[in-house]
Design an enzyme around this catalytic site. Sequence first.
Site, mmCIF file in Angstrom:
data_model
loop_
_atom_site.group_PDB
_atom_site.id
_atom_site.type_symbol
_atom_site.label_atom_id
_atom_site.label_comp_id
_atom_site.label_asym_id
_atom_site.label_seq_id
_atom_site.Cartn_x
_atom_site.Cartn_y
_atom_site.Cartn_z
ATOM 1 N N ASN A 9 0.796 -1.264 0.001
ATOM 2 C CA ASN A 9 -0.002 0.013 0.243
ATOM 3 C C ASN A 9 0.887 1.178 0.097
ATOM 4 O O ASN A 9 1.392 1.518 1.069
ATOM 5 C CB ASN A 9 -0.890 0.278 1.309
ATOM 6 C CG ASN A 9 -1.509 1.416 1.562
ATOM 7 O OD1 ASN A 9 -1.662 2.083 0.535
ATOM 8 N ND2 ASN A 9 -2.113 1.474 2.483
ATOM 9 N N TRP A 10 1.024 1.846 -1.079
ATOM 10 C CA TRP A 10 2.043 3.012 -1.318
ATOM 11 C C TRP A 10 1.548 4.137 -0.818
ATOM 12 O O TRP A 10 2.015 5.295 -0.734
ATOM 13 C CB TRP A 10 2.365 3.115 -2.775
ATOM 14 C CG TRP A 10 3.006 2.065 -3.552
ATOM 15 C CD1 TRP A 10 3.496 1.087 -3.015
ATOM 16 C CD2 TRP A 10 3.234 2.223 -4.975
ATOM 17 N NE1 TRP A 10 4.226 0.207 -3.991
ATOM 18 C CE2 TRP A 10 4.125 0.836 -5.302
ATOM 19 C CE3 TRP A 10 2.844 2.834 -6.067
ATOM 20 C CZ2 TRP A 10 4.461 0.576 -6.252
ATOM 21 C CZ3 TRP A 10 3.133 2.322 -7.262
ATOM 22 C CH2 TRP A 10 3.935 1.193 -7.504
ATOM 23 N N LYS A 11 0.412 4.198 -0.460
ATOM 24 C CA LYS A 11 -0.640 5.390 0.241
ATOM 25 C C LYS A 11 -0.328 6.639 -0.738
ATOM 26 O O LYS A 11 -0.199 6.418 -1.945
ATOM 27 C CB LYS A 11 0.071 5.666 1.732
ATOM 28 C CG LYS A 11 -0.166 4.339 2.680
ATOM 29 C CD LYS A 11 0.328 4.814 3.896
ATOM 30 C CE LYS A 11 0.199 3.706 4.772
ATOM 31 N NZ LYS A 11 0.053 3.706 6.196
ATOM 32 N N HIS A 95 -9.262 1.152 4.707
ATOM 33 C CA HIS A 95 -8.186 1.479 5.403
ATOM 34 C C HIS A 95 -8.462 2.249 6.571
ATOM 35 O O HIS A 95 -9.292 3.079 6.502
ATOM 36 C CB HIS A 95 -7.233 1.870 4.521
ATOM 37 C CG HIS A 95 -5.765 1.743 5.095
ATOM 38 N ND1 HIS A 95 -5.152 2.762 5.778
ATOM 39 C CD2 HIS A 95 -4.661 1.166 4.989
ATOM 40 C CE1 HIS A 95 -4.153 2.581 6.220
ATOM 41 N NE2 HIS A 95 -3.790 1.670 5.870
ATOM 42 N N GLU A 97 -6.687 4.862 7.521
ATOM 43 C CA GLU A 97 -6.781 6.196 7.276
ATOM 44 C C GLU A 97 -7.931 6.806 6.726
ATOM 45 O O GLU A 97 -8.418 7.823 6.683
ATOM 46 C CB GLU A 97 -5.401 6.545 6.500
ATOM 47 C CG GLU A 97 -4.021 6.094 7.350
ATOM 48 C CD GLU A 97 -2.883 5.520 6.534
ATOM 49 O OE1 GLU A 97 -3.032 5.840 5.389
ATOM 50 O OE2 GLU A 97 -2.066 5.041 7.172
ATOM 51 N N GLU A 167 -5.499 -5.008 10.489
ATOM 52 C CA GLU A 167 -4.273 -4.015 10.713
ATOM 53 C C GLU A 167 -4.700 -3.051 11.952
ATOM 54 O O GLU A 167 -5.580 -2.378 12.045
ATOM 55 C CB GLU A 167 -4.484 -2.953 9.529
ATOM 56 C CG GLU A 167 -4.353 -3.327 8.256
ATOM 57 C CD GLU A 167 -3.401 -2.521 7.339
ATOM 58 O OE1 GLU A 167 -2.644 -2.979 6.673
ATOM 59 O OE2 GLU A 167 -4.196 -1.608 6.714
ATOM 60 N N GLY A 173 2.314 2.291 10.548
ATOM 61 C CA GLY A 173 3.248 3.500 10.319
ATOM 62 C C GLY A 173 4.009 3.775 11.458
ATOM 63 O O GLY A 173 4.645 4.924 11.615
ATOM 64 N N SER A 212 3.490 -2.314 10.251
ATOM 65 C CA SER A 212 4.996 -2.105 10.559
ATOM 66 C C SER A 212 5.454 -3.700 10.257
ATOM 67 O O SER A 212 6.520 -3.880 10.871
ATOM 68 C CB SER A 212 5.334 -1.571 11.967
ATOM 69 O OG SER A 212 4.801 -0.327 12.073
ATOM 70 N N GLY A 233 2.775 -1.103 4.250
ATOM 71 C CA GLY A 233 2.987 0.372 3.907
ATOM 72 C C GLY A 233 4.328 0.908 3.649
ATOM 73 O O GLY A 233 4.894 0.624 2.742
ATOM 74 N N GLY A 234 4.902 1.522 4.778
ATOM 75 C CA GLY A 234 6.102 2.046 4.514
ATOM 76 C C GLY A 234 7.241 0.957 3.800
ATOM 77 O O GLY A 234 7.975 1.367 3.195
HETATM 78 C C1 PEP Z 1 -0.853 0.215 5.978
HETATM 79 O O1 PEP Z 1 -1.048 1.386 5.718
HETATM 80 O O2 PEP Z 1 -1.616 -0.723 5.219
HETATM 81 C C2 PEP Z 1 0.469 -0.411 6.726
HETATM 82 C C3 PEP Z 1 0.326 -1.556 7.158
HETATM 83 O O3 PEP Z 1 1.268 0.581 6.960
HETATM 84 P P1 PEP Z 1 2.692 0.265 7.471
HETATM 85 O O4 PEP Z 1 3.234 -0.954 7.092
HETATM 86 O O5 PEP Z 1 3.705 1.532 7.082
HETATM 87 O O6 PEP Z 1 2.567 0.047 9.026
#
Ligand code: PEP
Length: 251
Positions: A9-11, A95, A97, A167, A173, A212, A233-234
């Site tokens: 997930n590049w956001k 998600h 966010e 999640e 994040g 994470s 994500g990251g």
């Molecule tokens: C996400 O945004 O779906 C996510 C899991 O982010 P991160 O891996 O950065 O915690």
Amino acid sequence: MRQPLVAGNWKMNGSRASIKVLLDGLKSGVGSVKVAEVAVCAPAIYLPDVQAQLQGTAIAWGGQDLSTEASGAFTGEIAASMLLDFGCKYVIVGHSERREYHQESDLMVAGKFAAARAAGLIPILCVGETLEEREQGITEDVVARQLDAVIKLEGVAALADGVLAYEPVWAIGTGLTATPEQAQDVHAFLRTRVAGHDADVADGLRILYGGSMKPGNAAELLAKADIDGGLIGGASLKAEDFLGICTAANG
Ligand code: PEP
């Protein structure tokens, strides 16, 4: 046997130039990913570039959100058919966010799941509790409520056309990861809840962990019985890290 899925997930990150570098890296390394299916969920405006670069490769792609509506006067929204037009296989719905910053309710998320499914996209339904909710001991109530909204609107069989992602909001994040045991507990709870409606659907349902996940912690999370991949994500923004997670699913 559930095939693991590792989805990035590049956001709201990247540029045409950085995405080219990232995808070049993924394409040259994806051959070492033997077990997992790999996908990236890109900002919608870059989907034409992503399609051009990934067409014919082993990497699938998808969107990060979609409208509940099929078309019409919904300024700024993106319909399922538009994602399909650019070859998307997946789309993330609900998600945290989106739930937090765009006030997406459980019902709206269920509507997005339905819109994706009706068009032939595979929705990745995100559920998860905040730190406050975990500390109050209501994690299971929260994820059950989020899951049940989809089951109520679409019926449990609809989950056979989707993917679920647990999640924990406090792990997204933040660098804090749920322990493999904490994650497994919630994954098992979710699968059991689905099994209460339909054991076959529960058995086939891929439940990803997100929060994470990194190359260094992926293997122990992915080793758990009910963790069928990751939503990343990251760590999906660097080819080496993302591929490290994907290969962790090789076992
Ligand atoms: C996400 O945004 O779906 C996510 C899991 O982010 P991160 O891996 O950065 O915690």
